[in-house]
Design a protein around this motif. Structure first.
Motif, short mmCIF file in Angstrom:
data_model
loop_
_atom_site.label_atom_id
_atom_site.label_comp_id
_atom_site.label_asym_id
_atom_site.label_seq_id
_atom_site.Cartn_x
_atom_site.Cartn_y
_atom_site.Cartn_z
N GLY A 461 0.80 -1.21 0.00
CA GLY A 461 0.00 0.00 0.00
C GLY A 461 0.83 1.27 0.00
O GLY A 461 0.41 2.30 -0.52
N THR A 462 2.03 1.21 0.58
CA THR A 462 2.93 2.38 0.63
C THR A 462 4.26 1.95 0.02
O THR A 462 5.16 1.49 0.72
CB THR A 462 3.14 2.85 2.08
N PRO A 463 4.41 2.09 -1.30
CA PRO A 463 5.60 1.57 -1.97
C PRO A 463 6.89 2.29 -1.59
O PRO A 463 7.97 1.82 -1.93
CB PRO A 463 5.28 1.77 -3.46
N GLN A 464 6.78 3.44 -0.89
CA GLN A 464 8.00 4.13 -0.47
C GLN A 464 8.67 3.43 0.71
O GLN A 464 9.83 3.72 1.03
CB GLN A 464 7.69 5.58 -0.07
N ILE A 465 7.97 2.50 1.37
CA ILE A 465 8.57 1.73 2.46
C ILE A 465 9.57 0.73 1.86
O ILE A 465 9.28 0.05 0.88
CB ILE A 465 7.48 0.99 3.26
N VAL A 466 10.74 0.66 2.47
CA VAL A 466 11.81 -0.23 2.00
C VAL A 466 11.90 -1.42 2.94
O VAL A 466 11.97 -1.26 4.16
CB VAL A 466 13.16 0.51 1.96
N LEU A 467 11.88 -2.63 2.37
CA LEU A 467 12.02 -3.85 3.17
C LEU A 467 13.48 -4.27 3.22
O LEU A 467 14.21 -4.15 2.24
CB LEU A 467 11.17 -4.99 2.58
N LEU A 468 13.89 -4.78 4.38
CA LEU A 468 15.30 -5.14 4.56
C LEU A 468 15.43 -6.10 5.73
O LEU A 468 14.62 -6.09 6.65
CB LEU A 468 16.11 -3.88 4.83
N THR A 469 16.46 -6.96 5.66
CA THR A 469 16.87 -7.71 6.83
C THR A 469 17.67 -6.78 7.71
O THR A 469 18.67 -6.23 7.27
CB THR A 469 17.71 -8.93 6.43
#
Length: 896
Positions: A461-469
């Motif tokens: 929903g919020t593509p500006q959020i970055v996923l990371l380990t």
């Protein structure tokens, strides 16, 4: 020297304008004349509004018909508290009239003009253009003297003191959707406006003269030029612009800021027959005074004195002031290269304003506002998120390529995300590999990063959020591995079971709208956690550096006084002293940090031009990583610094986990671990989303807290099935991602430079492209292994340092060791007592230290409670701290 006394008028126009989002402040200054030459080098000095709560009326130096609006009389209320007029709406325009051409004397209410062409009191029979009016006359046939200089002026006493009266008036923006005159003004002046692009003049007098010559030389007389110049300025040694319109906007935590990049100057001139509009774009910003310290655009409006009410100078000025109050428009106008392009952008923006103002009542609700309008029900948050975000799905792709600089920003941000995610993934992959004895490898981390990031960029929903380990996940993985060793459990099975329980709890949080808890989360909790993450990155870099020095610098071989740089031979074993490795390690670590931060702040330097400065700042991270990697590999090829990880790829890594080895007790034990892990995911995800959707970022498409949490649960559930490392929203990567996609505007306040975000390109393309690039990196892992380890950890330091930009808690920590005269003019410094501000900062530091104590404790089981502590920050802020610090101070220091 001229002293000034400023009075406030709070008019009826203040009422009912909140909904329009605009307030204009009219500042009038009756400058009392003083003899002496006017310096062309003095700057205008637009005044700051001061209002009294008890008596917001005019001072008693006049009566109706004598130049004093409303004709209020009375004594000055000495006990009236003064307050800054900070009740401005989100965006507004300040109408400033320093000088109406009428002088007000405290002992005599007779008025006269010192300006050329104005009516003198001495002889009412003379005409306006009578040359005798150019002479300075005195009401009293007396002269004041200061150091031998005579002033033939009744309003200046023998010490040279006079009074200046000012008034601020809030004026609404022009409504382009309803006000017909706005359309007519634009159509008339769009092609007839005098434009001066890249004007090199920087003095106020020179700029105004250039515009007036262009406006009047061809169609009006020399008398018109003189009268126009006389009407635009006050006529004493202060030398201010008489009447101006200027924009204001809400600052963080309350108060307001001036839009300092433009100023609209208005005046009515008796001898001209038609309205004139001139716009100058300055090549270099000019300083016109405290509220106009970095002006790029100067708009001059001249109208006949006897003009229709809807066409007078103020109404015409409102039209153009409303247009220039749009920050996106100003950014586009700065990039225009021709007058035709400039006029085209002006025409296009008015069409956009018509559409925007016609839909002004259709507000996009965020999840907090939506929660207040509906009752609690299952799936209601998910449904609301989808209704809010689905209409923008196509534009999420278009916004990355359409618009000025959009392609450039998309490319630079993609490279930023690629390196910002790739390097930590490699570093945490090495850490996980050491903690789990190769059960979780660098290759698996890269697969998780590529697959999880791509899925979230497509359906999040919020593509500006970055996923990371992240570091907390690496710590939690180490805890699970330790428990498996203590109880003789299969790590892959236990890891998968904990991940599935975590996904299950995340589903529950999403279905039952538990993200509504975040409406009680304040800036304080978010910034404490953000600082903790920055500290975690810094500690990881320091630990690795210390470890390198322990094995290469502080060795027995290097302890010898005899030729410590060569090999020491002890028996048949040769031990080499390799201090050069540690020194090179330190050089590459700090070099990566320095080069990255230097380029990141390159926008604040005077070098090159603005376009090139912005380009270098956008590519700060990839440039620093590539340059320092090349230096480490080729310039110091004789120093064996080693590979950062083994570049070999594994086989059959996509095998599903077998649960048969787990007992029922182990499954329920995994449930407890999964619940604590879900709290970490819940807080990290929602805090990252809150920082991304913070009001100062000006995001327009709405939030999707519940939907994002559901997607995160699905992604990590799938990764758990094949025992791949988990991923969640990363700090500070997510706010930095927003910053990389944004256009910013710099402002100056009392010598302190700060920047505000003008527009953010809310696109999915950067996340999609960077995830694909990380996936492709798996094809040349053997090459990535040559990236020096200190460059990886130098990137950690770069991310930790750049994340401090805009963190108010960190700014207030620095104030503890800053000289008071150097304090910046922030809103909380103006509104909160110094001791109370420092006390609140100390309370935040205590909370941060407790977090660090649990998060970096040497006891693995103690770290299990770290997610619970993060969650407890919210009730602590809402229930305990308000009993210590008053709410009005908390609103100033701890609100977005």
């Amino acid at each position: 020297m001229t002293k000034s006394v400023k009075w406030s008028l709070k008019t009826e126009m203040d009422k009912g304008k909140e909904d329009a989002g605009i307030k204009l402040t009219d500042i009038q200054t009756d400058g009392l004349p003083s003899e002496g030459p006017e310096s062309p080098h003095t700057h205008a000095n637009p005044m700051f509004s001061m209002e009294t709560e008890a008596d917001a009326t005019l001072p008693p130096y006049g009566s109706p018909g004598k130049g004093v609006p409303n004709g209020h009389n009375g004594d000055i209320q000495d006990d009236s508290p003064i307050r800054s007029s900070s009740n401005h709406s989100e965006r507004g325009v300040v109408f400033t009239t320093p000088g109406t051409g009428e002088s007000v004397d405290v002992h005599d209410t007779r008025k006269r003009h010192k300006s050329d062409g104005a009516h003198p009191n001495a002889s009412s029979s003379k005409t306006l253009l009578d040359p005798s009016n150019l002479r300075k006359t005195s009401v009293y046939e007396s002269k004041s003297t200061i150091s031998g200089v005579k002033f033939d002026d009744s309003f200046i006493d023998e010490s040279g003191t006079t009074l200046i009266y000012s008034k601020h008036e809030k004026v609404p923006l022009k409504d382009f959707s309803n006000e017909v005159r706005a359309h007519m003004d634009i159509k008339r002046f769009l092609n007839n406006t005098v434009l001066l692009l890249d004007l090199t003049e920087v003095s106020l007098d020179g700029i105004i003269d250039e515009i007036l010559h262009k406006l009047l030389d061809a169609s009006e007389s020399k008398v018109s030029f003189d009268q126009a110049r006389s009407a635009l300025f006050t006529h004493d040694n202060v030398h201010q612009l008489s009447r101006t319109l200027q924009g204001t906007s809400i600052s963080e935590g309350g108060g307001f800021d001036y839009d300092q990049s433009w100023v609209c100057v208005i005046a009515s001139v008796p001898s001209i027959s038609t309205r004139h509009v001139g716009i100058a774009r300055l090549k270099h910003p000019a300083n016109f005074g405290p509220s106009s310290q970095e002006v790029y655009f100067v708009i001059v409006i001249l109208t006949p004195t006897k003009e229709k009410g809807t066409k007078n100078d103020l109404e015409t000025g409102r039209t153009f002031a409303t247009i220039f109050s749009d920050t996106e428009l100003r950014t586009k106008l700065l990039d225009c290269r021709s007058q035709e392009e400039f006029q085209s952008v002006l025409g296009d923006i008015t069409k956009v304003m018509v559409q925007r103002m016609s839909h002004a009542d259709e507000k996009v609700l965020n999840f907090e506002q939506e929660e207040e309008e509906r009752c609690c029900s299952v799936f209601s948050g998910l449904i609301g998120d989808l209704k809010r975000r689905l209409p923008h799905y196509i534009s999420d792709f278009k916004d990355g390529v359409i618009g000025p600089k959009s392609i450039q920003k998309t490319l630079s941000t993609t490279l930023f995300l690629y390196f910002a995610c790739l390097m930590p993934s490699i570093a945490f992959g090495v850490l996980n590999s050491e903690n789990t004895k190769e059960a979780l490898t660098v290759e698996k981390v890269l697969y998780s990063q590529a697959l999880g990031g791509l899925m979230f960029a497509l359906v999040g929903g919020t593509p500006q959020i970055v996923l990371l380990t992240t570091a907390p996940l690496a710590l939690y993985t180490k805890i699970i591995y330790s428990i498996c060793g203590d109880f003789d459990l299969n790590f892959r099975a236990m890891y998968c079971c904990v991940g599935l329980w975590n996904a299950f709890f995340l589903f529950l949080y999403s279905f039952f709208d538990l993200s509504r808890v975040m409406k009680w989360s304040t800036r304080s909790s978010e910034e404490i956690f953000a600082l903790f993450i920055s500290i975690a990155f810094t500690i990881d870099a320091i630990k690795n550096t210390v470890h390198n020095f322990d094995i290469n610098y502080h060795t027995e071989a290097c302890a010898s006084d005899y030729n410590a740089t060569v090999a020491n031979i002890s028996g048949n074993v040769t031990v080499a002293c390799e201090r050069d490795i540690s020194l090179l390690y330190l050089l590459l670590l700090l070099g990566t940090l320095w080069l990255g931060v230097f380029l990141f702040n390159f926008n604040k330097t005077p070098y090159l031009n603005p376009g090139k400065r912005e380009l270098l700042a956008d590519y700060a991270l990839p440039v620093s990583v590539i340059c320092m990697s090349l230096i480490g590999v080729f310039a110091f090829k004789d120093v064996n610094i080693g590979k950062s990880f083994g570049g070999d790829r594994g086989e059959s890594i996509f095998s599903f986990v077998d649960f048969s080895s787990l007992s029922v007790g182990a499954v329920f034990g995994a449930m407890g671990l999964g619940f604590c892990l879900s709290l970490l995911f819940f807080m990290d995800q929602n805090i990252s989303a809150a920082l991304v959707n913070a009001p100062q970022n000006k995001m327009k498409k709405g939030s999707a807290y519940h939907w994002d949490l559901l997607v995160i649960g699905i992604i990590n559930g799938l990764l758990s099935l094949v025992a791949f490392p988990w991923v969640h929203a990363a700090l500070p990567h997510s706010p930095l991602h927003v910053r990389a996609l944004a256009d910013v505007e710099e402002r100056v306040d009392q010598g302190h430079i700060y920047s505000i975000i003008v527009k953010v390109r809310e696109t999915r393309l950067t996340g999609i492209f960077s995830s694909i690039m990380i996936g492709l990196s798996l094809l040349f892992m053997s090459v990535l292994a040559y990236i020096p380890t200190p460059v990886l950890y130098g990137l950690f330091l770069y991310i930790a340092v750049t994340a401090l930009d805009g963190n108010q808690m960190f700014e207030r920590v620095l104030l503890l060791i800053t000289e008071q005269s150097a304090y910046p003019p922030n809103h909380y410094i103006r509104r909160v007592p110094q001791r109370m501000m420092h006390f609140f900062t100390l309370l935040q530091l205590v909370q941060l230290l407790v977090l660090c104590g649990f998060g970096f404790a040497p006891y693995p089981y103690l770290k299990m409670f770290f997610p619970v502590l993060i969650f407890l920050l919210i009730p602590l802020r809402q229930k305990v701290i308000p009993k210590i610090i008053q709410q009005k101070y908390l609103r100033a220091m701890d609100s977005h």
